[in-house]
Design an enzyme around this catalytic site. Sequence first.
Site, PDB file in Angstrom:
ATOM      1  CG  LEU A   1      -1.927  -1.116   1.375  1.00  0.00           C
ATOM      2  CD1 LEU A   1      -2.640  -1.032   2.719  1.00  0.00           C
ATOM      3  CD2 LEU A   1      -2.945  -1.065   0.239  1.00  0.00           C
ATOM      4  CG  ASP A   2      -0.155   4.857  -2.201  1.00  0.00           C
ATOM      5  OD1 ASP A   2      -0.667   5.334  -1.168  1.00  0.00           O
ATOM      6  OD2 ASP A   2      -0.717   4.884  -3.304  1.00  0.00           O
ATOM      7  CB  ILE A   3       3.299   6.990   1.859  1.00  0.00           C
ATOM      8  CG1 ILE A   3       3.532   7.573   3.258  1.00  0.00           C
ATOM      9  CG2 ILE A   3       3.054   8.074   0.820  1.00  0.00           C
ATOM     10  CD1 ILE A   3       4.798   8.397   3.373  1.00  0.00           C
TER      11      ILE A   3
END
Length: 303
Positions: free
Chosen positions: A133-135
């Site tokens: 999952l991206d930031i």
Amino acid sequence: MTKKTPVQHPRSSSPSAPQSPSSTTSDSEKLQKVLARSGLGSRREMEGYIDAGLVTVNGRVAQLGDRITSRDQVTFKGRPVPLKAEEDLPRRVIMYSKPEGELVTRKDPEGRRTVFDHLPRLRGERWIAIGRLDINTSGLLLLTNDGELANRLMHPSHQVEREYAVRVMGEVTEEMLKAMQEGVMLEDGLATFSDIQLVGGEGINTWYHVVIKEGRNREVRRLWESQGVTVSRLKRVRYGSICLDKRTKMGEWIELTQAEVDDLSRLAGLENKTVADLQTSRSAQKNRSSARKPVHAIGRRQR
């Protein structure tokens, strides 16, 4: 006069000479598969380490395609790797509720927070994230000690569903929804949502649930952006058969039950294995034994 044939003496190798990997034995396995099973990371990560020359087998720098057995001596970054047989490795899976602002990486050069800062420690093993999952994305993140399970659940060929709750800014038309379900050509290939449902809200606070069957970088955001709208919030709520547990607060984890891990194993085409108990805090044990209250999920099978 008879010509004498010189005696051929067999060549003796030095005791310290590196030996080739056991590539011809019937019980050999791919090097990256064994390394992933030993808890060093996913199979894809191991392939990268092998390609970078960070793995040796019997004193030789390993190459992609090498096969090994339990009799081979393997090192990773100069340290011996205790090889684990498939039957000796218990299968562990935990669910982590990722908040925004955390990275799915072990170390960040800028010193930012990572999800691994909050996970229970394993002896002689490592947690492997099943998908990233991206930031700026929150929600369900599954992690396991089983590299083969992680690899299969992430691989596009297994078509494992990932469901996201999405808040979008901008007007959304039926034509746009139809286009995203039929397929949009992005810079890295065709991308589609296999399902889209309007959940509620209006204007700049409209929420949808969408399903994808692969995990390309920022795929959900890029699909919406292709239609001229912006994703203002993104949260993963389901991966395969596992839904985000409402009792798991942001930044907390819970251990999956035997039945839940078996469901994931079936999705991955693997045989079931016993789930070993983790040393957990009282709150985590309480969460595990409590009745699960999953968030809404598209097409979730009822039991």
